[in-house]
Design a protein around this motif. Structure first.
Motif, PDB file in Angstrom:
ATOM      1  N   ASP A 145      57.149  32.324  32.241  1.00  0.00           N
ATOM      2  CA  ASP A 145      56.884  33.740  32.019  1.00  0.00           C
ATOM      3  C   ASP A 145      55.396  34.047  32.158  1.00  0.00           C
ATOM      4  O   ASP A 145      55.000  35.201  32.336  1.00  0.00           O
ATOM      5  N   TYR A 146      54.577  33.026  32.069  1.00  0.00           N
ATOM      6  CA  TYR A 146      53.119  33.199  32.099  1.00  0.00           C
ATOM      7  C   TYR A 146      52.490  32.752  33.411  1.00  0.00           C
ATOM      8  O   TYR A 146      51.382  33.166  33.741  1.00  0.00           O
ATOM      9  N   GLY A 147      53.175  31.876  34.133  1.00  0.00           N
ATOM     10  CA  GLY A 147      52.634  31.382  35.387  1.00  0.00           C
ATOM     11  C   GLY A 147      53.738  30.851  36.276  1.00  0.00           C
ATOM     12  O   GLY A 147      54.880  30.692  35.841  1.00  0.00           O
ATOM     13  N   GLU A 148      53.405  30.585  37.529  1.00  0.00           N
ATOM     14  CA  GLU A 148      54.389  30.075  38.474  1.00  0.00           C
ATOM     15  C   GLU A 148      53.728  29.133  39.468  1.00  0.00           C
ATOM     16  O   GLU A 148      52.504  28.970  39.478  1.00  0.00           O
ATOM     17  N   ASN A 149      54.560  28.518  40.307  1.00  0.00           N
ATOM     18  CA  ASN A 149      54.074  27.589  41.331  1.00  0.00           C
ATOM     19  C   ASN A 149      53.231  26.466  40.728  1.00  0.00           C
ATOM     20  O   ASN A 149      52.164  26.124  41.247  1.00  0.00           O
ATOM     21  N   PHE A 150      53.698  25.904  39.636  1.00  0.00           N
ATOM     22  CA  PHE A 150      52.994  24.782  39.026  1.00  0.00           C
ATOM     23  C   PHE A 150      53.074  23.566  39.952  1.00  0.00           C
ATOM     24  O   PHE A 150      54.150  23.168  40.364  1.00  0.00           O
ATOM     25  N   GLU A 151      51.925  22.998  40.271  1.00  0.00           N
ATOM     26  CA  GLU A 151      51.882  21.801  41.097  1.00  0.00           C
ATOM     27  C   GLU A 151      51.002  20.763  40.421  1.00  0.00           C
ATOM     28  O   GLU A 151      50.036  21.085  39.731  1.00  0.00           O
TER      29      GLU A 151
END
Length: 301
Positions: free
Chosen positions: A179-185
């Motif tokens: 909900d706070y960020g995306e595309n974690f790598e």
């Protein structure tokens, strides 16, 4: 497939850390022939000219659904037969839907709820205790999970990079932050550190921004980015026995905050009383922020 340029840091013979707009990854191999993997499930085989930075790349995605070539061809053919009016209507609807989605988020954050982000983190795994017994201590533990961790514990304690990445892929430690960020790598250059790059979800501040001045909103955005970064570090320290977690936050396509959290100082934080921006920037970090103009791009550490 094709030629590309990328920034590569040589770590030690045969292993490199790859940094790019698409994320952070780890590659291994001999000069001219390499392989790499990142958190999107993309495996890359590379044949290049040593010392030039130029390579021929073939990519394969090992996670997710396979593409049906025949179906794809039929779909493209059908789409090509649509009238220009129908295409225009479809695009208009998509744009309207996209605009509506951009203004909404399943979770809304304001200055009073930031603590709910950085103030909690996953329970830490005691890898030495796990490695000592194939059986969980008592019924409060999930035996299947314990057995899985037990099978990985020796390599985790050795700081094996491949095992780190496998564990991250299987456990998905940051799923509760979507909900706070995306595309974690994720990537790493040694067994004592892990790097995480992600795109901050500014839409989570939509409601708060409607009643704030530009300056106050930018300060809230800064706190939000730092709060999520602190939480990312906490969850990674809980999962892996690393001494450093490097977090790179991307906003509108640019890295705007890059920070190196070290476990020794992170463990001393009292999250009940901290200011997220003041706390996060006390660690070794890069941030260019102006209360009136907002963020400027920075180089990742």
């Amino acid at each position: 497939m094709g030629l590309r340029f990328r920034k590569t840091i040589s770590l030690f013979p045969g292993v490199r850390l790859n940094l790019s707009k698409s994320g952070v990854g780890v590659s291994a191999g001999v000069p001219g022939l390499r392989g790499s993997i990142n958190s999107s499930g993309r495996v890359t085989g590379t044949v290049g000219i040593p010392g030039t930075g130029v390579s021929y790349v073939k990519t394969k995605k090992i996670f997710g659904k396979k593409t049906d070539k025949k179906s794809e061809t039929k779909t493209k053919s059908a789409a090509a037969k649509k009238s220009s009016k129908a295409v225009a209507e479809t695009e208009a609807k998509a744009a309207k839907s996209s605009a509506k989605t951009a203004k909404q988020s399943s979770v809304q954050v304001d200055a009073n709820t930031l603590k709910s982000i950085h103030g909690v983190s996953d329970a830490a795994l005691d890898w030495k205790a796990i490695a000592a017994s194939p059986v969980a201590p008592d019924d409060s533990y999930d035996q299947r999970a314990w057995s899985y961790y037990y099978s990985l514990a020796p390599d985790v304690l050795k700081g094996d990079i491949d095992t780190y990445l496998k564990l991250i892929y299987e456990v998905n430690p940051l799923d509760d932050l979507l909900d706070y960020g995306e595309n974690f790598e994720f990537g790493t250059d040694s067994g004592d550190r892990i790097e995480v790059e992600f795109v901050i979800n500014e839409a989570a501040l939509t409601s708060a921004s409607e009643s704030m001045s530009r300056r106050d909103y930018l300060l809230l955005l800064q706190d939000f980015i730092c709060s999520v970064s602190l939480r990312v570090a906490g969850d990674m320290f809980a999962l892996l026995p690393v001494d450093h977690v490097l977090v790179h936050t991307v906003l509108e396509g640019d890295t705007v905050f890059s920070v190196d959290f070290d476990r020794a100082n992170y463990s001393k934080l009292n999250f009940s009383f901290i200011d997220p921006s003041n706390t996060a920037t006390k660690f070794r970090s890069n941030m260019s922020f102006d209360e009136k103009k907002g963020f400027s791009p920075v180089n990742p550490l």
